[in-house]
Design a protein around this motif. Structure first.
Motif, mmCIF file in Angstrom:
data_model
loop_
_atom_site.group_PDB
_atom_site.id
_atom_site.type_symbol
_atom_site.label_atom_id
_atom_site.label_comp_id
_atom_site.label_asym_id
_atom_site.label_seq_id
_atom_site.Cartn_x
_atom_site.Cartn_y
_atom_site.Cartn_z
ATOM 1 N N ASP A 67 -12.806 8.794 1.582
ATOM 2 C CA ASP A 67 -13.202 10.188 1.397
ATOM 3 C C ASP A 67 -14.580 10.418 2.019
ATOM 4 O O ASP A 67 -15.570 9.867 1.539
ATOM 5 C CB ASP A 67 -13.236 10.508 -0.096
ATOM 6 N N PRO A 68 -14.669 11.236 3.070
ATOM 7 C CA PRO A 68 -13.540 11.819 3.803
ATOM 8 C C PRO A 68 -12.910 10.787 4.729
ATOM 9 O O PRO A 68 -13.544 9.787 5.078
ATOM 10 C CB PRO A 68 -14.196 12.951 4.594
ATOM 11 N N ALA A 69 -11.673 11.049 5.127
ATOM 12 C CA ALA A 69 -10.981 10.123 6.025
ATOM 13 C C ALA A 69 -11.285 10.458 7.482
ATOM 14 O O ALA A 69 -11.735 9.611 8.246
ATOM 15 C CB ALA A 69 -9.476 10.167 5.769
ATOM 16 N N PHE A 70 -11.051 11.705 7.867
ATOM 17 C CA PHE A 70 -11.361 12.172 9.219
ATOM 18 C C PHE A 70 -11.293 13.693 9.204
ATOM 19 O O PHE A 70 -10.831 14.292 8.229
ATOM 20 C CB PHE A 70 -10.387 11.598 10.262
ATOM 21 N N GLU A 71 -11.790 14.315 10.267
ATOM 22 C CA GLU A 71 -11.731 15.766 10.369
ATOM 23 C C GLU A 71 -10.552 16.178 11.233
ATOM 24 O O GLU A 71 -10.223 15.513 12.214
ATOM 25 C CB GLU A 71 -13.028 16.328 10.952
ATOM 26 N N GLU A 72 -9.931 17.293 10.841
ATOM 27 C CA GLU A 72 -8.776 17.794 11.584
ATOM 28 C C GLU A 72 -8.717 19.304 11.427
ATOM 29 O O GLU A 72 -8.677 19.812 10.302
ATOM 30 C CB GLU A 72 -7.499 17.146 11.042
ATOM 31 N N ASP A 73 -8.756 20.013 12.525
ATOM 32 C CA ASP A 73 -8.720 21.477 12.508
ATOM 33 C C ASP A 73 -9.806 22.063 11.602
ATOM 34 O O ASP A 73 -9.572 23.018 10.853
ATOM 35 C CB ASP A 73 -7.343 21.975 12.058
ATOM 36 N N GLY A 74 -11.007 21.473 11.658
ATOM 37 C CA GLY A 74 -12.120 21.990 10.879
ATOM 38 C C GLY A 74 -12.091 21.622 9.414
ATOM 39 O O GLY A 74 -12.926 22.095 8.641
ATOM 40 N N ARG A 75 -11.141 20.785 9.010
ATOM 41 C CA ARG A 75 -11.032 20.371 7.612
ATOM 42 C C ARG A 75 -11.364 18.887 7.486
ATOM 43 O O ARG A 75 -11.103 18.106 8.392
ATOM 44 C CB ARG A 75 -9.606 20.588 7.089
ATOM 45 N N ARG A 94 0.842 -1.193 0.000
ATOM 46 C CA ARG A 94 0.000 0.000 0.000
ATOM 47 C C ARG A 94 0.879 1.245 0.000
ATOM 48 O O ARG A 94 1.878 1.312 0.708
ATOM 49 C CB ARG A 94 -0.908 0.040 1.237
ATOM 50 N N HIS A 95 0.467 2.220 -0.799
ATOM 51 C CA HIS A 95 1.142 3.523 -0.817
ATOM 52 C C HIS A 95 0.041 4.571 -0.732
ATOM 53 O O HIS A 95 -0.724 4.758 -1.670
ATOM 54 C CB HIS A 95 1.949 3.684 -2.105
ATOM 55 N N PHE A 96 -0.051 5.258 0.419
ATOM 56 C CA PHE A 96 -1.117 6.220 0.652
ATOM 57 C C PHE A 96 -0.555 7.633 0.784
ATOM 58 O O PHE A 96 0.587 7.830 1.210
ATOM 59 C CB PHE A 96 -1.881 5.891 1.939
ATOM 60 N N VAL A 97 -1.389 8.599 0.440
ATOM 61 C CA VAL A 97 -1.070 10.012 0.631
ATOM 62 C C VAL A 97 -2.275 10.660 1.307
ATOM 63 O O VAL A 97 -3.417 10.468 0.865
ATOM 64 C CB VAL A 97 -0.786 10.723 -0.706
ATOM 65 N N LEU A 98 -2.032 11.419 2.362
ATOM 66 C CA LEU A 98 -3.109 12.141 3.034
ATOM 67 C C LEU A 98 -3.241 13.525 2.420
ATOM 68 O O LEU A 98 -2.288 14.303 2.415
ATOM 69 C CB LEU A 98 -2.830 12.265 4.532
ATOM 70 N N GLU A 99 -4.416 13.823 1.887
ATOM 71 C CA GLU A 99 -4.733 15.182 1.462
ATOM 72 C C GLU A 99 -5.329 15.892 2.669
ATOM 73 O O GLU A 99 -6.393 15.510 3.153
ATOM 74 C CB GLU A 99 -5.732 15.175 0.308
ATOM 75 N N PRO A 100 -4.667 16.929 3.177
ATOM 76 C CA PRO A 100 -5.112 17.530 4.439
ATOM 77 C C PRO A 100 -6.395 18.330 4.334
ATOM 78 O O PRO A 100 -7.003 18.636 5.350
ATOM 79 C CB PRO A 100 -3.937 18.431 4.831
ATOM 80 N N ASP A 101 -6.820 18.660 3.108
ATOM 81 C CA ASP A 101 -8.049 19.437 2.954
ATOM 82 C C ASP A 101 -8.721 19.038 1.653
ATOM 83 O O ASP A 101 -8.455 19.606 0.602
ATOM 84 C CB ASP A 101 -7.732 20.934 2.958
#
Length: 348
Positions: A169-177, A142-149
């Motif tokens: 999509d979405p993966a999780f919420e972080e800082d309102g994103r 597996r090769h994953f990339v997290l898109e922060p927003d």
């Protein structure tokens, strides 16, 4: 005949200006400041955790003078412990999504120090580095990339271009994103096969699983209709100032009949789509918390050059997390207006 390239064969964009180096203690403070400025305090705290837990997770990009210009933080499933999984939802995802006994990696943080993930020579080097990580690990599952927003204005090209798949999509919420995970399943589709598919896609031979174009999809269900329009709108907003992309995109296909785009050239068609989006956005009604949702869209997408969203939030007197929520609401309201104002081509 296609052969899987090595990392050394990847395009060397401005490579002579930069070089990759190991993380050093003086890098810590500017890295964390950059993460907090671009992504928020929660993301910065998680980055700090990984730097403290295992500094080798970070690779830094320096210019010819040795100054820090960009970096990435790469998580290796084999190197995670319980504290990592408990502290970081991205680490927990990597641990859960990688088959037992197999290797998986996830690029957790990646950015140019000043411009985050916007196109730039520094960002090109960061992208090159984490794509090369897949080629450097034989047997990687597996090769994953997290898109922060995933709702951000800049967006990324790799899913649209067939380079990576949406994994969660979405993966999780972080800082309102809302975040999104994209990547490769290298067991189901090895790198060489993915490259063949990508080449075919760019030659106009659609992959078998590719969804039909929006304008050709007969979407009768109202919720599905709005979701389809929202997806097309998202792409159009990301490429709002790109004449070719805007005039030839899925949203333009949907609006071709009502706006009379069929006989127009690229520049005129793009201007007509822009004018229609601006008019529709300006007509959005006020909400309980936002007097002019259209102003959020205007500042975030329609102006040129588009300012940083932190700047827009400050100018509008909002916290960054509130701004992100209100912008997403405005975008959905615009999609709803477009979906209900113009029948979807092919729908009955």
């Amino acid at each position: 005949r296609l052969q899987p390239p090595t990392a050394e064969m990847l395009p060397d964009v401005a490579a002579r200006e930069f070089y990759w180096d190991a993380f050093a203690e003086p890098d810590r403070a500017p890295m964390l400041r950059a993460v907090e400025a671009h992504e928020g305090p929660t993301s910065a705290a998680i980055c700090a955790h990984h730097l403290a837990a295992e500094p080798s997770r970070a690779r830094v990009l320096r210019d010819g003078d040795g100054a820090l210009r960009g970096f990435l933080v790469l998580l290796d499933r084999a190197g995670l412990d319980r504290a990592d999984v408990a502290r970081d939802p991205a680490a927990a995802f990597l641990d859960d999504a990688t088959p037992p006994g197999r290797d998986g990696i996830l690029v957790r943080h990646w950015m140019a120090l000043e411009t985050h993930q916007a196109p730039s020579p520094v960002a090109s080097q960061v992208l090159r580095a984490f794509v090369g990580a897949a080629y450097a690990r034989p047997g990687l599952a597996r090769h994953f990339v997290l898109e922060p927003d995933r709702d951000g204005a800049a967006g990324q090209f790799w899913v649209e271009q067939g380079l990576l798949d949406v994994v969660r999509d979405p993966a999780f919420e972080e800082d309102g994103r809302r975040t999104r995970v994209v990547g490769w399943d290298l067991v189901a589709e090895p790198i060489a096969e993915r490259l063949r598919h990508t080449v075919r896609l760019h030659l106009g031979e659609a992959r078998g699983e590719e969804a039909p174009a929006l304008a050709e999809a007969a979407v009768a269900d109202p919720e599905e209709r709005v979701a389809a329009v929202e997806e097309a709108l998202q792409k159009a907003l990301r490429r709002f100032h790109d004449d070719e992309a805007l005039a030839r995109g899925a949203l333009a296909e949907r609006l071709a009949g009502p706006l009379g785009l069929g006989e127009l050239g690229v520049l005129e068609a793009a201007e007509r789509v822009r004018a229609h989006l601006r008019e529709a956005a300006a007509a959005l009604p006020a909400t309980a918390k936002v007097a002019a949702p259209g102003a959020l869209l205007e500042a975030s997408y329609f102006t040129s050059p588009v300012p940083k969203q932190l700047t827009i939030a400050a100018d509008m007197g909002m916290s960054y997390s509130s701004f992100r929520r209100h912008l997403a609401d405005a975008r959905r309201a615009l999609a709803l207006r477009l979906a209900t104002a113009v029948p979807l081509a092919g729908a009955r």
